[in-house]
Motif scaffolding. Structure first.
Motif, short mmCIF file in Angstrom:
data_model
loop_
_atom_site.label_atom_id
_atom_site.label_comp_id
_atom_site.label_asym_id
_atom_site.label_seq_id
_atom_site.Cartn_x
_atom_site.Cartn_y
_atom_site.Cartn_z
N MET A 84 3.75 94.32 7.95
CA MET A 84 2.71 94.04 6.85
C MET A 84 3.24 93.07 5.97
SD MET A 84 0.63 97.52 5.98
CE MET A 84 -0.93 96.76 5.42
N SER A 136 5.60 90.75 6.43
CA SER A 136 5.94 89.57 7.21
C SER A 136 4.55 88.73 8.00
CB SER A 136 6.84 89.48 8.13
OG SER A 136 8.02 90.37 7.78
N PHE A 137 3.63 89.81 8.64
CA PHE A 137 2.72 89.26 9.38
C PHE A 137 1.29 89.30 8.71
CE2 PHE A 137 5.08 90.40 13.42
CZ PHE A 137 5.90 89.17 13.24
N MET A 138 0.98 90.17 7.84
CA MET A 138 -0.30 90.48 7.42
C MET A 138 -0.62 89.98 6.10
SD MET A 138 -0.52 94.25 9.26
CE MET A 138 -2.45 94.47 9.40
#
Lengths: 103, 223
Positions: A57, A59-61
């Motif tokens: 979450m 890093s990506f979201m």
């Protein structure tokens, strides 16, 4: 301003480091499951899964939830989940089973 | 906002609906909508996890026995497949932001391929469980004092992994469609919200699996 920040491209290293971290955590989770740790087996497994979720979450979201309202919406989903499982367990863990008369 | 020139340039682009002021407002509205959907998805799976938790509290030994029937090696490989695919979809998005259309197509295509690979691996598991008579209602026969709890575990197993696989199928299909659209040049460095939000959905499917995996595959493995 938010958009410009979100569109900043991260170096490739960021993605590979993250994937490596996730795979190491997976190895820890599987490895610990093979050791007889009693109640700590499930504790470690869920703690590692929670940490992996946080990494994915964060890093990506999170950039898509940069706006406060969106962030709150995402957090609300998890709060309701905690209420759902927490209250269900509060019931089942605090009640002694009453067998049916025919048992 | 502060950058009036950017706003003006955005209006010149196609793809900004007339009810939005600028690209960033449109993007924020889309992201908000997706997160509302993801919050409902958390609760959708939350109900299944809550049922699992209660049953596991009631039948700890039965669940440990049942978990040993699942395939730890395949489950671990499936987890690696999903984690890798989540990374690939972000690399695809990055390539799109850098206007590297061919790389983006290849990376998004690989993401979809890994999604379908996950489903194939899971199919192998389901097939093996069928031959081992572990599918309640269809082909189930277990002996021993824990047989009923094992049956309960496998009911939850099929509900949870079945719905999760359905999500993987939907996500992989969406990413496949996006791969074709990226290859045709539908997205670029300034227009990739659809890809970004589909990736968000894909990450959620990944996160759900991060909890399915230890709860289904990793209990009762020691001793």
């Amino acid at each position: 301003m938010t958009t410009e920040h979100a569109d900043a491209v991260k170096p490739l290293r960021h993605y590979f480091t993250l994937l490596a971290a996730l795979l190491i955590l997976l190895a820890i989770s599987v490895g610990s499951a093979l050791l007889p740790l009693g109640p700590f087996n499930v504790t470690i497994n869920l703690a590692v899964s929670g940490l992996m979720t946080y990494l994915v979450m964060a890093s990506f979201m999170h950039e898509t939830a940069a706006r406060r309202l969106t962030w709150l919406t995402a957090v609300t989903g998890f709060i309701w989940l905690a209420i759902l499982i927490g209250l269900a367990l509060a019931d089942y863990l605090s009640r002694s089973p009453v067998p049916a008369p025919w048992h | 906002m502060s950058d009036a020139a950017t706003v003006a340039a955005d209006h010149g682009h196609d793809g900004i609906e007339e009810h939005f002021d600028d690209a960033s407002q449109q993007r924020e509205a889309a992201a908000f909508g997706m997160w509302v959907f993801l919050a409902t998805e958390i609760l959708f799976f939350g109900v299944l996890f809550a049922s699992y938790t209660i049953c596991r509290v009631l039948y700890p030994q039965g669940f440990a026995v049942a978990s040993r029937h699942t395939d730890l090696v395949l489950g671990t490989i499936e987890t690696v497949v999903l984690l890798t695919s989540s990374t690939l979809v972000m690399l695809g998005l990055r390539a799109l932001q850098l206007d590297r259309r061919r790389a983006a197509t290849a990376l998004l295509g690989s993401t979809a391929a890994l999604g379908f690979a996950f489903l194939v691996l899971h199919g192998f598991e389901y097939y093996r469980e069928y031959t081992e008579r572990l599918i309640p209602g269809l082909n189930f026969h277990q002996e021993g004092p824990q047989a009923r709890a094992v049956e309960l575990f496998f009911c939850l197993y099929y509900a949870i992994t079945g719905f999760h696989s359905l999500h993987v199928l939907i996500g992989a299909t969406l990413i496949l469609i996006l791969t074709v659209r990226v290859a045709r040049g539908a997205f670029g460095p300034r227009r990739h919200t659809t890809v970004e939000l589909t990736a968000l959905y894909w990450h959620l499917v990944d996160i759900v699996w991060l909890f399915v995996f230890p709860l289904i595959y990793l209990i009762g493995r020691a001793g």
